[in-house]
Enzyme design. Structure first.
Site, PDB file in Angstrom:
ATOM      1  CB  CYS A 119      31.828  47.129  39.563  1.00  0.00           C
ATOM      2  SG  CYS A 119      32.497  46.024  38.295  1.00  0.00           S
ATOM      3  CG  LEU A 165      37.153  34.098  31.031  1.00  0.00           C
ATOM      4  CD1 LEU A 165      35.645  34.190  31.155  1.00  0.00           C
ATOM      5  CD2 LEU A 165      37.585  32.671  31.317  1.00  0.00           C
ATOM      6  N   GLY A 166      38.519  37.267  30.308  1.00  0.00           N
ATOM      7  CA  GLY A 166      38.550  38.347  31.297  1.00  0.00           C
ATOM      8  C   GLY A 166      39.734  39.282  31.126  1.00  0.00           C
TER       9      GLY A 166
HETATM   10  P1  FAD Z   1      38.823  39.086  38.516  1.00  0.00           P
HETATM   11  O1  FAD Z   1      37.409  39.419  38.710  1.00  0.00           O
HETATM   12  O2  FAD Z   1      39.850  39.998  39.084  1.00  0.00           O
HETATM   13  O3  FAD Z   1      39.076  37.628  39.103  1.00  0.00           O
HETATM   14  C1  FAD Z   1      40.329  37.041  39.055  1.00  0.00           C
HETATM   15  C2  FAD Z   1      40.498  36.150  40.263  1.00  0.00           C
HETATM   16  O4  FAD Z   1      41.482  35.178  39.985  1.00  0.00           O
HETATM   17  C3  FAD Z   1      41.017  36.891  41.488  1.00  0.00           C
HETATM   18  O5  FAD Z   1      40.118  36.773  42.551  1.00  0.00           O
HETATM   19  C4  FAD Z   1      42.348  36.236  41.812  1.00  0.00           C
HETATM   20  O6  FAD Z   1      42.586  36.096  43.193  1.00  0.00           O
HETATM   21  C5  FAD Z   1      42.183  34.867  41.169  1.00  0.00           C
HETATM   22  N1  FAD Z   1      43.462  34.249  40.804  1.00  0.00           N
HETATM   23  C6  FAD Z   1      44.458  34.785  40.045  1.00  0.00           C
HETATM   24  N2  FAD Z   1      45.472  33.902  39.906  1.00  0.00           N
HETATM   25  C7  FAD Z   1      45.122  32.805  40.582  1.00  0.00           C
HETATM   26  C8  FAD Z   1      45.763  31.565  40.802  1.00  0.00           C
HETATM   27  N3  FAD Z   1      46.944  31.307  40.290  1.00  0.00           N
HETATM   28  N4  FAD Z   1      45.138  30.646  41.544  1.00  0.00           N
HETATM   29  C9  FAD Z   1      43.918  30.896  42.077  1.00  0.00           C
HETATM   30  N5  FAD Z   1      43.265  32.054  41.891  1.00  0.00           N
HETATM   31  C10 FAD Z   1      43.849  33.001  41.147  1.00  0.00           C
HETATM   32  N6  FAD Z   1      34.437  46.985  35.207  1.00  0.00           N
HETATM   33  C11 FAD Z   1      33.338  47.491  34.603  1.00  0.00           C
HETATM   34  O7  FAD Z   1      33.009  47.077  33.496  1.00  0.00           O
HETATM   35  N7  FAD Z   1      32.578  48.451  35.226  1.00  0.00           N
HETATM   36  C12 FAD Z   1      32.887  48.937  36.450  1.00  0.00           C
HETATM   37  O8  FAD Z   1      32.170  49.793  36.997  1.00  0.00           O
HETATM   38  C13 FAD Z   1      34.054  48.449  37.076  1.00  0.00           C
HETATM   39  N8  FAD Z   1      34.411  48.938  38.281  1.00  0.00           N
HETATM   40  C14 FAD Z   1      35.516  48.408  38.891  1.00  0.00           C
HETATM   41  C15 FAD Z   1      35.863  48.901  40.147  1.00  0.00           C
HETATM   42  C16 FAD Z   1      36.970  48.382  40.812  1.00  0.00           C
HETATM   43  C17 FAD Z   1      37.361  48.955  42.145  1.00  0.00           C
HETATM   44  C18 FAD Z   1      37.722  47.335  40.205  1.00  0.00           C
HETATM   45  C19 FAD Z   1      38.908  46.765  40.909  1.00  0.00           C
HETATM   46  C20 FAD Z   1      37.380  46.844  38.956  1.00  0.00           C
HETATM   47  C21 FAD Z   1      36.284  47.376  38.292  1.00  0.00           C
HETATM   48  N9  FAD Z   1      35.912  46.907  37.032  1.00  0.00           N
HETATM   49  C22 FAD Z   1      34.803  47.437  36.410  1.00  0.00           C
HETATM   50  C23 FAD Z   1      36.693  45.859  36.325  1.00  0.00           C
HETATM   51  C24 FAD Z   1      36.111  44.460  36.558  1.00  0.00           C
HETATM   52  O9  FAD Z   1      35.987  44.242  37.915  1.00  0.00           O
HETATM   53  C25 FAD Z   1      37.024  43.436  35.901  1.00  0.00           C
HETATM   54  O10 FAD Z   1      37.054  43.695  34.527  1.00  0.00           O
HETATM   55  C26 FAD Z   1      36.542  42.011  36.134  1.00  0.00           C
HETATM   56  O11 FAD Z   1      36.482  41.697  37.497  1.00  0.00           O
HETATM   57  C27 FAD Z   1      37.479  41.019  35.424  1.00  0.00           C
HETATM   58  O12 FAD Z   1      37.115  39.708  35.718  1.00  0.00           O
HETATM   59  P2  FAD Z   1      38.215  38.546  35.751  1.00  0.00           P
HETATM   60  O13 FAD Z   1      37.502  37.273  36.028  1.00  0.00           O
HETATM   61  O14 FAD Z   1      39.050  38.624  34.547  1.00  0.00           O
HETATM   62  O15 FAD Z   1      39.171  38.928  36.969  1.00  0.00           O
END
Ligand code: FAD
Length: 584
Positions: free
Chosen positions: A43, A292-293
């Site tokens: 974020c 999740l996520g």
């Molecule tokens: P992520 O944080 O994306 O983590 C997933 C990780 O899994 C990645 O690093 C990836 O490399 C890894 N991965 C995937 N597949 C594999 C595999 N097979 N083997 C090993 N590793 C793997 N949300 C808000 O609520 N407010 C905000 O202000 C906001 N701003 C944002 C700004 C930006 C620029 C971005 C990109 C997103 C923003 N978000 C915001 C959204 C928020 O970042 C996501 O909702 C959150 O990060 C989701 O978490 P996650 O764990 O599901 O995925």
């Protein structure tokens, strides 16, 4: 000793790992992340690019080393899980650097792989200079390109929260921003009349933006004599409308798609919206695998349906629940996500919670909406700023469905209050009763949240009928009498076509000027004086009365020109002349 394996090391994955360790000191916890970094602030990426966050290191909440030291977690970065063997309860891992593969076994597996930016098959989309922003390497590439091209222009395709945050940050850096959006508005989760306020704000910031327009192709263009500094030239962006934009960089921000490849390949159920299916305990169709996520479809309690709601707050909270359920055998149910979000867009703050009017329409759910304009705090105390609030509720009991706010100060605390009422199945009477902390620098004796509740109560109880700005156009001018009850000065500076002016203070003396055989549609600046006038008329025997919800302020935002192609037309003409000359 239990063995927990987590795939994905950022928001959801890192939170789950830390909570697991706090609950189970003895377990072996392995965290796989295919990238270089774990637990960083996605974020915050736009704010580093804009220079508000000065130090790149500030973005990293944890490093693999710190995570190992503090939580005794076996963090393996640059390690991609390529396959899950559910029968053997193993994962296949590929070391990104060497290509070497190995397997690890698990007792419980957690999937938090996130989402991928949407990249439609537009010709030239993989050209150098066309970027998406999801992670730190994306950010570094954009930073390098800004410096390398000494970028003066960026085209941002897609005007969601990330696109607009980037617009602000690029503008802050002195880069001229053009936004291209396929819909007729920015931030699709907002309803049109509130998005219209954002449009007018963008205009005031010298941001060029096109609505109802999309990209048909990207292509490289040679360095021009006019801009010899561009190494290797810039990018030509062609739009559906026939416009051509010449730019140094493009940011594609047209949404994300859950990363479900691993889950699908291992036979886990995928939901109808495209995310990994989970039950209330965030367990996938395999009881030993939790997810999740951004990758999952989450329960939206307001419509009793699963949806994709990719936000950081839910991902982090789900991480705690997953860890608890793994250690304590499904002790906690995830209550669902109602979709509360906020963004800073230049000087504006835009926030939403729950369902929008668009969603309710799509779901065929009956609703009433009401728009109010309030001040962030007592107007007599310096620095008060306006806030537009739209709420949606059921026609019968007034159960709250959603709220949207566009304003400057204090938007964050109000949206959180609405979200709490929503989460607790509250109604508009609960809004009236919110007991807020009040002193003039912070609020008014009646907070904007209370006001939204009072006005909604008046509508529900028939004390005041309303009409919306878009319904006005459908009323025949012959059947209505449009009554502007603002002052003569306000009336002179702009009104709705055909409106007659009788200031509300003169109304009691001028009742005979108002026809009794027509619908009388009243308005003032925001709806408050018109409400007073409405009540005067009702109690003088007038029956067919309507107050325009949100008053002239909302009407004016919504009906005026939204994008600003006319302002920048000369720029485009100049650029195409330059290109034509070069071609000749
Ligand atoms: P992520 O944080 O994306 O983590 C997933 C990780 O899994 C990645 O690093 C990836 O490399 C890894 N991965 C995937 N597949 C594999 C595999 N097979 N083997 C090993 N590793 C793997 N949300 C808000 O609520 N407010 C905000 O202000 C906001 N701003 C944002 C700004 C930006 C620029 C971005 C990109 C997103 C923003 N978000 C915001 C959204 C928020 O970042 C996501 O909702 C959150 O990060 C989701 O978490 P996650 O764990 O599901 O995925």
């Amino acid at each position: 000793m239990a063995r927990y394996v987590i795939i994905g090391g950022v928001a959801g994955g890192a939170t789950t790992a830390a909570r697991l360790r706090r609950l189970d000191e003895k377990a072996q916890i392995i965290l796989f992340e295919r990238g270089d970094y774990i637990s960083y602030a996605n974020c915050g990426l736009p704010y580093y690019l804009g220079g508000t966050i000065e130090e790149r290191d500030e973005l990293f909440v944890q490093s693999p080393e710190k995570m190992r030291a503090a939580f005794n977690i076996d963090v393996r970065v640059r390690s991609e899980v390529t396959r899950i063997d559910r029968a053997k309860k193993t994962v296949h891992v590929r070391k990104v650097d060497t290509g070497q593969e190995y397997t690890e076994s698990y007792d419980k597996l957690v999937l938090s792989p996130g989402a991928n930016p949407v990249k439609p098959p537009i010709p030239g989309i993989d050209s150098p200079g066309v970027f998406t922003l999801r992670n730190v390497p994306d950010m570094d590439r954009i930073e390098k390109a800004i410096k390398g091209t000494r970028a003066k222009r960026i085209v941002i395709v897609g005007a969601g929260y990330i696109g607009l945050e980037m617009a602000e940050n690029m503008h802050r850096r002195g880069i001229f921003v053009t936004i291209v959006e396929l819909l007729d508005q920015v931030i699709n989760v907002l309803d049109f009349e509130l998005a219209a306020e954002v449009h007018q704000h963008l205009k005031s910031k010298n941001v060029e933006f096109y609505l109802n327009d999309g990209v048909t192709s990207f292509s490289r263009e040679e360095a021009t004599r006019r801009e010899p500094s561009r190494e290797g030239g810039g990018i030509r962006v062609r739009l559906k409308s026939g416009r051509e934009l010449s730019t140094d960089l493009v940011l594609l921000s047209i949404g994300v798609r859950p990363d479900v490849a691993l889950a699908r390949d291992s036979g886990l159920e995928i939901g109808s919206s495209g995310g990994i299916e989970t039950n209330a305990y965030l367990q996938t169709s395999d009881p030993d695998i939790y997810a999740l996520g951004d990758a999952i479809e989450t329960f939206q309690p307001l419509i009793n349906r699963k949806m994709l709601i990719p936000l950081a707050g839910p991902a982090n909270k789900q991480g705690r629940i997953v860890a608890d359920n793994i250690v304590f055998d499904n002790r906690r149910r995830y209550p669902g996500t109602i979709g509360t979000a906020i963004a800073k867009i230049f000087d504006l703050t835009v926030a939403t919670t729950g369902l929008s009017e668009k969603m309710l329409k799509r779901e065929n759910i009956p609703y009433i909406t009401s728009i109010t304009h309030s001040s962030s705090h007592a107007e007599y105390y310096p620095g008060a700023s306006p806030q537009s609030i739209k709420i949606l509720f059921t026609p019968g009991e007034g159960k709250l469905y959603g709220a949207q706010i566009v304003g400057y100060d204090g938007v964050d605390k109000r949206i959180d209050v609405f979200a709490s009422v929503l989460k607790n199945n509250g109604n508009i009477y609960d809004l009236q009763e919110i007991e807020h902390a009040y002193a003039p620098p912070f609020s008014s004796a009646k907070d904007p949240v209370n006001i939204a509740g009072f006005v909604a109560g008046n509508i529900l109880e028939g004390i005041m009928k309303i009409v919306h700005w878009h319904e006005l156009a459908r009323m025949s001018p012959d059947e209505i009498f449009l009554l502007d009850v603002r002052t003569a000065g306000e009336y002179r500076s702009g009104t709705i076509e055909g409106a007659v002016n009788i200031p509300h203070t003169q109304l009691r003396q001028r009742l005979d000027e108002i026809p009794r055989d027509k619908k009388v549609v009243l308005f003032c600046a925001v709806g408050q004086r018109a409400y007073v006038a409405y009540r005067i008329l009702v109690q003088n025997g007038f029956e067919n009365l309507y107050n325009i919800s949100g008053g002239y302020t909302t009407y004016q935002y919504a009906v005026q020109k939204q994008s600003n192609e006319d302002v920048f037309e000369h720029e485009r003409t100049r650029n195409s002349v330059a290109v034509r000359k070069k071609r000749d």
